[in-house]
Enzyme design. Structure first.
Site, PDB file in Angstrom:
ATOM      1  N   ASP A 433       0.889  -1.238  -0.009  1.00 29.52           N
ATOM      2  CA  ASP A 433       0.007   0.070   0.041  1.00 29.52           C
ATOM      3  C   ASP A 433       0.822   1.168  -0.067  1.00 29.52           C
ATOM      4  O   ASP A 433       2.197   1.143   0.305  1.00 29.52           O
ATOM      5  CB  ASP A 433      -0.928   0.052   1.344  1.00 29.52           C
ATOM      6  CG  ASP A 433      -2.168   0.838   0.956  1.00 29.52           C
ATOM      7  OD1 ASP A 433      -2.353   1.592  -0.094  1.00 29.52           O
ATOM      8  OD2 ASP A 433      -3.030   0.768   2.105  1.00 29.52           O
ATOM      9  N   GLU A 436       2.724   6.806  -2.647  1.00 30.10           N
ATOM     10  CA  GLU A 436       2.453   7.881  -3.388  1.00 30.10           C
ATOM     11  C   GLU A 436       3.018   9.057  -2.716  1.00 30.10           C
ATOM     12  O   GLU A 436       3.053  10.378  -3.271  1.00 30.10           O
ATOM     13  CB  GLU A 436       0.903   8.153  -3.579  1.00 30.10           C
ATOM     14  CG  GLU A 436       0.252   6.827  -4.256  1.00 30.10           C
ATOM     15  CD  GLU A 436      -0.054   5.980  -3.101  1.00 30.10           C
ATOM     16  OE1 GLU A 436      -0.433   6.368  -1.914  1.00 30.10           O
ATOM     17  OE2 GLU A 436      -0.550   4.739  -3.549  1.00 30.10           O
ATOM     18  N   ASP A 500      -8.857   3.508  -3.587  1.00 27.62           N
ATOM     19  CA  ASP A 500     -10.029   3.775  -2.707  1.00 27.62           C
ATOM     20  C   ASP A 500     -11.359   4.297  -3.272  1.00 27.62           C
ATOM     21  O   ASP A 500     -11.505   5.470  -3.092  1.00 27.62           O
ATOM     22  CB  ASP A 500      -9.625   4.439  -1.429  1.00 27.62           C
ATOM     23  CG  ASP A 500      -8.507   4.014  -0.660  1.00 27.62           C
ATOM     24  OD1 ASP A 500      -8.122   2.719  -0.763  1.00 27.62           O
ATOM     25  OD2 ASP A 500      -7.912   4.646   0.052  1.00 27.62           O
TER      26      ASP A 500
END
Length: 784
Positions: A433, A436, A500
């Protein structure tokens, strides 16, 4: 947005553009051409003073590919491989390959670059000639741009780097030409009219920001453009100049690869020759993934209740995933199971493994200040630093967290060592995950890399580090990650998921657009949070999204603050039936899906692909963004409404409904209503697929050659080979079949060319308005 002009004639405020105007020096080398271009017309010798120049180079490093480079203050070496032919005349400089040519106009005040193709015209071209212009760098199309820079010689010597600087190429678009790709983009599928910045952000799925930015686009005119820059790239796609794609990078040089197809599949194949092809995920990963979700409980009692509940309902689960809170609060990442919930993690994981489940755990590349690993990482220089040598820290996620510096080989090995401990406990895959939220201000990397160029590229290193550890520990054909962030080349480390989304039908549709745009950039395998991540899906959305999710490359039930097992979402029990129906359908389709996945591994063409990849000559296919092809033979049209109303497009021919047995005739738009256990899943005219034995297809991995059904759509003549993959030997074939027939109600023949089909198997032929069937056992030739 990076717009340098206000219309055609004036510049933006405080902006100076030095356009390439006139070639004053040109040369044709063995396999490249080069021109030095001034930014004003040279009338006499005095005009050669105080005049910036732009150097433009062109070579062909690969077949059907041109490398175009422009630079202002610093050069960039071009690839010089054998193949292209170059020549020079009084007015032109030309590089030509068997399929492409680049012609630089060297006449005074008329610098331009024409890119032409030879051979097969683009699929959407209305021209019948085998030679056509693909695109052009025309008048004021190559430039060096300064904003906020004072060019007075005295001030420039004091602060030569004042302001912002860019190089720009501005490619012409033909009438009706459409642009696609540029990574995972959730907005309109056709990119014309959009301003796009390739800068990774944690922005959810409902905005212009995205987790996976790739500076590559595909044109409906039969070519692709890849900008060879790891940092920010700005694309103004008919949004600044209505006849151009304006590309800008905040550096002194700009290099792009122009890749000729002309078909979309050929463009992707050649693009992935440059940037890499996806590894082949293990067959088990195509089964259903289940998680207790982000903020919910992960204790063994809860986990077992869900897995046992799925088992009782005959909904097979392949992978169980532990999200963030498997680690203790404020300590992400310490790579240790929280003892309050996992008093004996090793035994708990072993109990799951003994029942046949694969285990996935969440990780990220950040080390919180409270982690036991923080002091060690800081002491040894494993973290990104500030210019004063201190650790770069912030609180926006985990308090006082640092970021692992993957440009440091020692940090790379250190990070892998902690993942290795988890693999020894029984972990099979990591959900990588984040990646970024990477800083650019006051940032120093171990190897001296530019912070701006590392912002996107960090995701590549993070996933590469994790993926290579799994390859080393588990074997080449068992490694995969479940990654959110990526950039060009990141497709080499699958699988990627769509971030998401909200729990709405609109988010379901934007998720599909994002996945198809990403796939066009060579990302072969893709998943999404079934039902959405934020919020709790209502039963209708959950069931519709699951049908879509099960017919995606990879399928995962996951959310934020709510459990995602069907009996919690839909107490009526109908969701149990829907999940069971579609999980078993995917398992039966695994001989086809895994064979298509092997092909994706070898070509880069995504498993889930827009219609125009398979039907590039159909103009309507280029506008479709609510359906997709699953491999080359199956059309999937997700249902984006609770009521079951769906409109979808079928290209020419008679398409057979795998679920409902109905035939749809195209080219046409079809409007239908579907119950929750149904979805438009159509077999292409003249195609054949193999479905697994319903009796043994209880999981994603079984003997794909035992008791199969060959489903044939013989509405047109057919002559095709089908590879039956070996589920136990990644990438190898258990059998190869050849299906031939005269079309519609004519005779259809299946011949076993190699290997063997085991047990009793059957052929089902859809055509002539009825379904014909024959069973066989141990035969090498079957006809019906």
């Amino acid at each position: 947005m990076v717009k340098f002009t206000r219309g055609m004639w004036t510049w933006a405020e405080d902006t100076v553009i030095n356009w390439a105007i006139e070639a004053v020096k040109s040369e044709a080398k063995t396999s490249s051409i080069r021109a030095v271009v001034t930014t004003r017309h040279i009338y006499h010798r005095g005009d050669t003073l105080n005049t910036p120049s732009i150097t433009f180079e062109c070579s062909s490093p690969l077949p059907d590919t041109l490398l175009l480079t422009g630079y202002h203050w610093k050069g960039q070496t071009s690839s010089n491989l054998d193949g292209p032919v170059t020549w020079k005349t009084d007015t032109t400089l030309t590089l030509s390959t068997t399929t492409l040519s680049a012609v630089i106009d060297t006449t005074p005040s008329n610098f331009s670059v024409d890119i032409r193709s030879y051979g097969v015209p683009a699929p959407t071209s209305i021209s019948s000639t085998p030679s056509q212009r693909l695109t052009r760098l025309g008048w004021r199309s190559v430039g060096y741009v300064k904003q906020g820079a004072n060019d007075h010689p005295n001030k420039a010597m004091v602060d030569p780097d004042a302001g912002k600087r860019w190089m720009t190429f501005q490619f012409d678009l033909a009438v009706g030409e459409k642009v696609y790709g540029l990574g995972e983009r959730f907005g309109p599928f056709v990119k014309n009219g959009q301003s796009i910045e390739t800068w990774n952000e944690d922005g959810g799925t409902s905005s212009e920001y995205t987790y996976k930015n790739v500076p590559f686009y595909m044109s409906s005119r039969g070519y692709g453009i890849f900008v060879s820059s790891p940092g920010a790239v700005s694309f103004e796609v008919q949004s600044e100049r209505t006849t151009r794609v304006n590309i800008a990078v905040p550096f002194e040089s700009l290099s792009v690869y122009l890749i000729h197809g002309p078909s979309p599949a050929q463009i992707i194949e050649r693009y992935t020759l440059l940037t890499g092809r996806p590894a082949l995920p293990p067959a088990w990963s195509f089964g259903l993934w289940l998680t207790t979700s982000f903020t919910t409980n992960y204790d063994e009692k809860t986990v077992n209740s869900f897995l046992e509940g799925m088992q009782e309902r005959d909904i097979p689960v392949a992978v169980f995933h532990y999200d963030c809170f498997w680690m203790k609060n404020f300590e992400w990442c310490n790579f240790e199971f929280d003892p309050d919930f996992f008093p004996d993690a090793a035994r708990q994981l072993k109990r799951l493994k003994d029942k046949g489940y694969k285990i996935c755990v969440w990780i990220n590349p950040y080390i919180a200040q409270e982690s036991k690993l923080f002091a060690e990482g800081a002491e040894h220089g494993y973290f990104i630093k500030k210019q004063d040598g201190s650790v770069w820290q912030w609180d926006w996620w985990q308090a006082g967290m640092a970021l692992v510096d993957f440009t440091n080989p020692a940090a790379w090995s250190w990070y892998q060592s902690h993942l290795s401990r988890l693999v020894s406990l029984g972990v099979d895959v990591f959900k990588t995950d984040f990646g970024e939220r990477i800083p650019t201000g006051n940032t120093v990397y171990h190897d001296g890399s530019s912070a701006e160029k590392m912002h996107n590229f960090y995701s590549f290193l993070y996933n590469k580090c994790t993926f290579e550890l799994l390859e080393k520990e588990l074997g080449k054909n068992e490694a995969l990650v479940f990654a959110r962030s990526a950039t060009a080349g990141g497709q080499r480390f699958p699988v990627h998921w769509g971030g998401d989304p909200m729990s709405t039908f609109e988010a379901m549709a934007e998720t599909l657009r994002g996945g198809m745009s990403l796939g066009l950039c060579g990302f072969g395998y893709w998943a999404h949070d079934i039902g959405g991540f934020e919020g709790t899906p209502d039963p209708a959305l959950y069931k519709r999204w699951f049908a879509f999710g099960a017919l995606s490359s990879h399928s995962r039930l996951h959310g934020s603050g709510s459990f995602r097992v069907p009996w919690v979402i839909d107490p009526s029990g109908e969701a149990d039936v829907v999940l069971r129906t579609f999980v078993h359908l995917k398992h039966r389709l695994m001989p086809y899906i895994y064979a298509a996945a092997v092909r994706t591994h070898s070509t880069g063409v995504p498993l889930m692909r827009p219609l125009f990849v398979e039907f590039p000559s159909d103009p309507a296919a280029w506008n479709v963004d609510t359906q997709y092809m699953l491999g080359p033979a199956l059309l999937v049209a997700p249902v984006f409404s609770a009521e079951g109303d769906v409109q979808f497009y079928v290209p020419e021919g008679k398409w057979y409904g795998v679920i409902d047995g109905k035939v749809r005739k195209g080219p046409a738009y079809v409007v239908e209503k579907h119950g929750f256990k149904s979805i438009p899943l159509l077999l292409r005219p003249g195609a054949a697929i193999v479905m697994g034995n319903e009796r043994i297809a209880r999981r994603a991995v079984y003997d794909y050659a035992d008791g199969v059904t060959v489903l044939v759509n013989s509405s047109t003549s057919i002559d095709t080979e089908i590879v039956l993959p070996d589920s136990g030997k990644a990438g190898e074939a258990a059998a190869t079949l050849r299906v031939t027939g005269r079309g519609d109600a004519g005779k259809v023949r299946v011949e076993v060319l190699s290997g063997a089909v085991k047990g009793e198997w059957r052929m089902r032929v859809a055509g002539g308005g009825k379904l014909r069937e024959v069973s066989a056992e141990g035969k090498e030739v079957v006809e019906v």
